[in-house]
Motif scaffolding. Structure first.
Motif, PDB file in Angstrom:
ATOM      1  N   ILE B  10      -7.985  -4.616  -0.691  1.00 17.53           N
ATOM      2  CA  ILE B  10      -8.604  -3.940   0.445  1.00 17.53           C
ATOM      3  C   ILE B  10     -10.106  -3.863   0.200  1.00 17.53           C
ATOM      4  O   ILE B  10     -10.546  -3.605  -0.928  1.00 17.53           O
ATOM      5  CB  ILE B  10      -8.003  -2.519   0.628  1.00 17.53           C
ATOM      6  N   ARG B  11     -10.862  -4.075   1.249  1.00 17.18           N
ATOM      7  CA  ARG B  11     -12.314  -4.012   1.107  1.00 17.18           C
ATOM      8  C   ARG B  11     -12.742  -2.599   0.743  1.00 17.18           C
ATOM      9  O   ARG B  11     -12.382  -1.647   1.432  1.00 17.18           O
ATOM     10  CB  ARG B  11     -12.961  -4.406   2.441  1.00 17.18           C
ATOM     11  N   SER B  14     -14.404  -0.182   3.287  1.00 16.91           N
ATOM     12  CA  SER B  14     -13.641   0.296   4.436  1.00 16.91           C
ATOM     13  C   SER B  14     -12.999   1.638   4.151  1.00 16.91           C
ATOM     14  O   SER B  14     -12.346   2.211   4.995  1.00 16.91           O
ATOM     15  CB  SER B  14     -12.546  -0.706   4.773  1.00 16.91           C
ATOM     16  N   ARG B  15     -13.190   2.147   2.930  1.00 18.13           N
ATOM     17  CA  ARG B  15     -12.484   3.375   2.577  1.00 18.13           C
ATOM     18  C   ARG B  15     -13.247   4.609   3.079  1.00 18.13           C
ATOM     19  O   ARG B  15     -14.458   4.708   2.936  1.00 18.13           O
ATOM     20  CB  ARG B  15     -12.348   3.450   1.067  1.00 18.13           C
ATOM     21  N   THR B  16     -12.493   5.517   3.656  1.00 18.74           N
ATOM     22  CA  THR B  16     -13.079   6.735   4.192  1.00 18.74           C
ATOM     23  C   THR B  16     -13.539   7.660   3.066  1.00 18.74           C
ATOM     24  O   THR B  16     -12.819   7.863   2.098  1.00 18.74           O
ATOM     25  CB  THR B  16     -12.033   7.467   5.051  1.00 18.74           C
ATOM     26  N   PHE B  34      -1.539  10.160   1.355  1.00 19.06           N
ATOM     27  CA  PHE B  34      -1.663  10.065   2.810  1.00 19.06           C
ATOM     28  C   PHE B  34      -3.062   9.607   3.182  1.00 19.06           C
ATOM     29  O   PHE B  34      -3.857  10.394   3.688  1.00 19.06           O
ATOM     30  CB  PHE B  34      -1.335  11.411   3.481  1.00 19.06           C
ATOM     31  N   PRO B  35      -3.390   8.355   2.899  1.00 21.47           N
ATOM     32  CA  PRO B  35      -4.745   7.886   3.163  1.00 21.47           C
ATOM     33  C   PRO B  35      -5.002   7.736   4.667  1.00 21.47           C
ATOM     34  O   PRO B  35      -4.065   7.553   5.442  1.00 21.47           O
ATOM     35  CB  PRO B  35      -4.796   6.527   2.472  1.00 21.47           C
ATOM     36  N   ILE B  36      -6.272   7.853   5.029  1.00 18.62           N
ATOM     37  CA  ILE B  36      -6.635   7.763   6.440  1.00 18.62           C
ATOM     38  C   ILE B  36      -6.798   6.309   6.871  1.00 18.62           C
ATOM     39  O   ILE B  36      -6.587   5.972   8.024  1.00 18.62           O
ATOM     40  CB  ILE B  36      -7.918   8.588   6.681  1.00 18.62           C
ATOM     41  N   ASP B  37      -7.136   5.446   5.925  1.00 19.45           N
ATOM     42  CA  ASP B  37      -7.405   4.057   6.297  1.00 19.45           C
ATOM     43  C   ASP B  37      -6.120   3.257   6.471  1.00 19.45           C
ATOM     44  O   ASP B  37      -5.193   3.364   5.673  1.00 19.45           O
ATOM     45  CB  ASP B  37      -8.268   3.407   5.222  1.00 19.45           C
ATOM     46  N   THR B  38      -6.113   2.473   7.538  1.00 16.40           N
ATOM     47  CA  THR B  38      -4.914   1.681   7.858  1.00 16.40           C
ATOM     48  C   THR B  38      -4.497   0.797   6.691  1.00 16.40           C
ATOM     49  O   THR B  38      -3.320   0.711   6.355  1.00 16.40           O
ATOM     50  CB  THR B  38      -5.204   0.787   9.078  1.00 16.40           C
ATOM     51  N   ASP B  41      -2.828   2.757   4.089  1.00 16.22           N
ATOM     52  CA  ASP B  41      -1.604   3.349   4.609  1.00 16.22           C
ATOM     53  C   ASP B  41      -0.478   2.324   4.603  1.00 16.22           C
ATOM     54  O   ASP B  41       0.670   2.646   4.335  1.00 16.22           O
ATOM     55  CB  ASP B  41      -1.849   3.859   6.037  1.00 16.22           C
ATOM     56  N   GLU B  42      -0.828   1.069   4.909  1.00 13.37           N
ATOM     57  CA  GLU B  42       0.201   0.035   4.997  1.00 13.37           C
ATOM     58  C   GLU B  42       0.438  -0.651   3.657  1.00 13.37           C
ATOM     59  O   GLU B  42       1.356  -1.454   3.532  1.00 13.37           O
ATOM     60  CB  GLU B  42      -0.208  -1.006   6.057  1.00 13.37           C
TER      61      GLU B  42
END
Lengths: 210, 188
Positions: B10-11, B14-16, B34-38, B41-42
């Protein structure tokens, strides 16, 4: 697909003429057909006709997602905070209450929170969002930084907001006068400032009293 | 937890950023879960996948074991007491009726094959529980849902999707009444 890195959404409240075009166009968006996600608010209805279109600002650290107990609100890699995921949303209203911009809307009939997702079906392939494509005064604009700088020399774009102790950076940019002293808009402080047109109204009342 | 960003899946930009601004390794566990980034999360780490597979297969194994234990325990159960289910004169030869034995059971099907020959089976097809209908002329019970066929003499499946025999209800005539005396579960 993701929203291109060089395209930004600009909200320019000073240009808003309250025509409701964005509200109508928003209803045509394929991701939430028939429901408008834009709040077109009067700043102070008693003193001014000035309206402000409110779309989701797509915060870097979205408060709506922070408070979601059901893990339903997610942010994609391009920084767009998506509408609640239907299978997860429990319609608890936490996000509606928490969002400092007042963006999420609760659809009680569907038990689902719905919010502006910057027309992800369109912006992710480089098209303008529905509202920005119809706004006649371009109070809602979608384009490159260079385009905005050329067409609006008297404004500058800011993306940092102060709500009490909370500082929020957003993906969507707000246009403020170029001579605005700060790069941060203190919203809490602005609440105590007189509304545009307030002085004119007071003048009229004073004249009538005389 | 394995960090998908350090593994390059993951980049990182892009992390919140969490509201308190502290680095991610100092964040509470719930925030990592429970991460906010899609993307996060996936993301399913190898460890999570293996854990899921092991626990699921374990649950299946326990379930099978429980089924074996339950069937062993059932073997010792006594048959329900005999009960009258029909009058002999009530059914013409080739006729059928449904009954419940013991009371509250799934519907059973009683078929009169001859002057003094009665057979009774569970009415539920062993494939997907559709009710079977007698086809006495063909010497069969027919399930119309997926065209399953059973031998009317034995309850054994003869054609179609069912693979198990219909549970048989033992019946005998006592005077002018037909009595059910027990249920014969098919050997599996």
């Amino acid at each position: 697909m993701a929203v291109p890195d060089d395209l930004f959404f600009y909200v320019d409240p000073g240009r808003c003429i309250g025509c409701q075009s964005c509200v109508q166009a928003c209803m045509q968006c394929d991701t939430h057909k028939g429901q408008s996600m834009i709040q077109l608010d009067y700043v102070d209805k008693t003193t001014s006709t000035q309206t402000v279109p409110m779309v989701c600002m797509h915060c870097d650290s979205p408060t709506c997602a922070e408070v979601c107990p059901a893990d339903a609100i997610k942010k994609t890699e391009d920084g767009v905070v998506q509408s609640a995921r239907k299978p997860r949303c429990i319609a608890c209203n936490n996000c509606v209450i928490a969002c400092p911009f007042g963006v999420p809307k609760m659809n009680t009939g569907m038990h689902l929170m719905m919010k502006c997702d910057m027309c992800y079906d369109r912006t992710s392939i480089g098209l303008k969002p529905m509202c920005a494509s119809v706004c006649p005064s371009q109070a809602l604009a979608f384009g490159t930084r260079a385009e905005i700088e050329v067409t609006r020399p008297n404004s500058k774009a800011i993306d940092t907001f102060q709500f009490g102790n909370q500082t929020i950076r957003t993906k969507v940019k707000l246009m403020v006068p170029r001579d605005h002293p700060s790069e941060v808009l203190d919203v809490t402080e602005a609440l105590h400032q007189p509304t545009i047109g307030q002085d004119a109204i007071e003048c009229v009342f004073e004249e009538e009293e005389r | 937890m394995i960090d998908p960003i350090s593994k390059g899946q993951i980049r990182p930009d892009s992390r919140t950023t969490p509201p308190d601004g502290r680095p991610h390794r100092l964040q509470p566990k719930w925030r990592k879960d429970f991460p906010i980034d899609t993307g996060q999360d996936e993301y399913v780490s190898r460890r999570e996948l293996v854990k899921f597979m092991v626990l699921t297969s374990g649950a299946f194994a326990v379930g099978q074991f429980w089924l074996v234990v339950r069937s062993l325990m059932r073997r010792g159960e006594a048959q329900p007491p005999a009960a009258p289910v029909a009058e002999v004169g009530e059914l013409p030869i080739g006729g059928a009726k449904t009954f419940h034995y013991p009371e509250g059971s799934p519907p059973r099907l009683l078929v009169r094959l001859g002057e003094n020959r009665f057979v009774a089976y569970d009415q539920q097809c062993t494939h997907l529980l559709c009710p079977v209908v007698p086809a006495v002329k063909e010497g069969a019970l027919h399930c119309p849902c997926h065209h399953g066929w059973f031998d009317i003499e034995t309850g054994e499946p003869t054609a179609g999707p069912p693979r198990r025999a219909l549970p048989r209800v033992l019946v005998e005539t006592r005077g002018d009444q037909v009595w059910a005396t027990g249920v014969e579960e098919p050997q599996t």
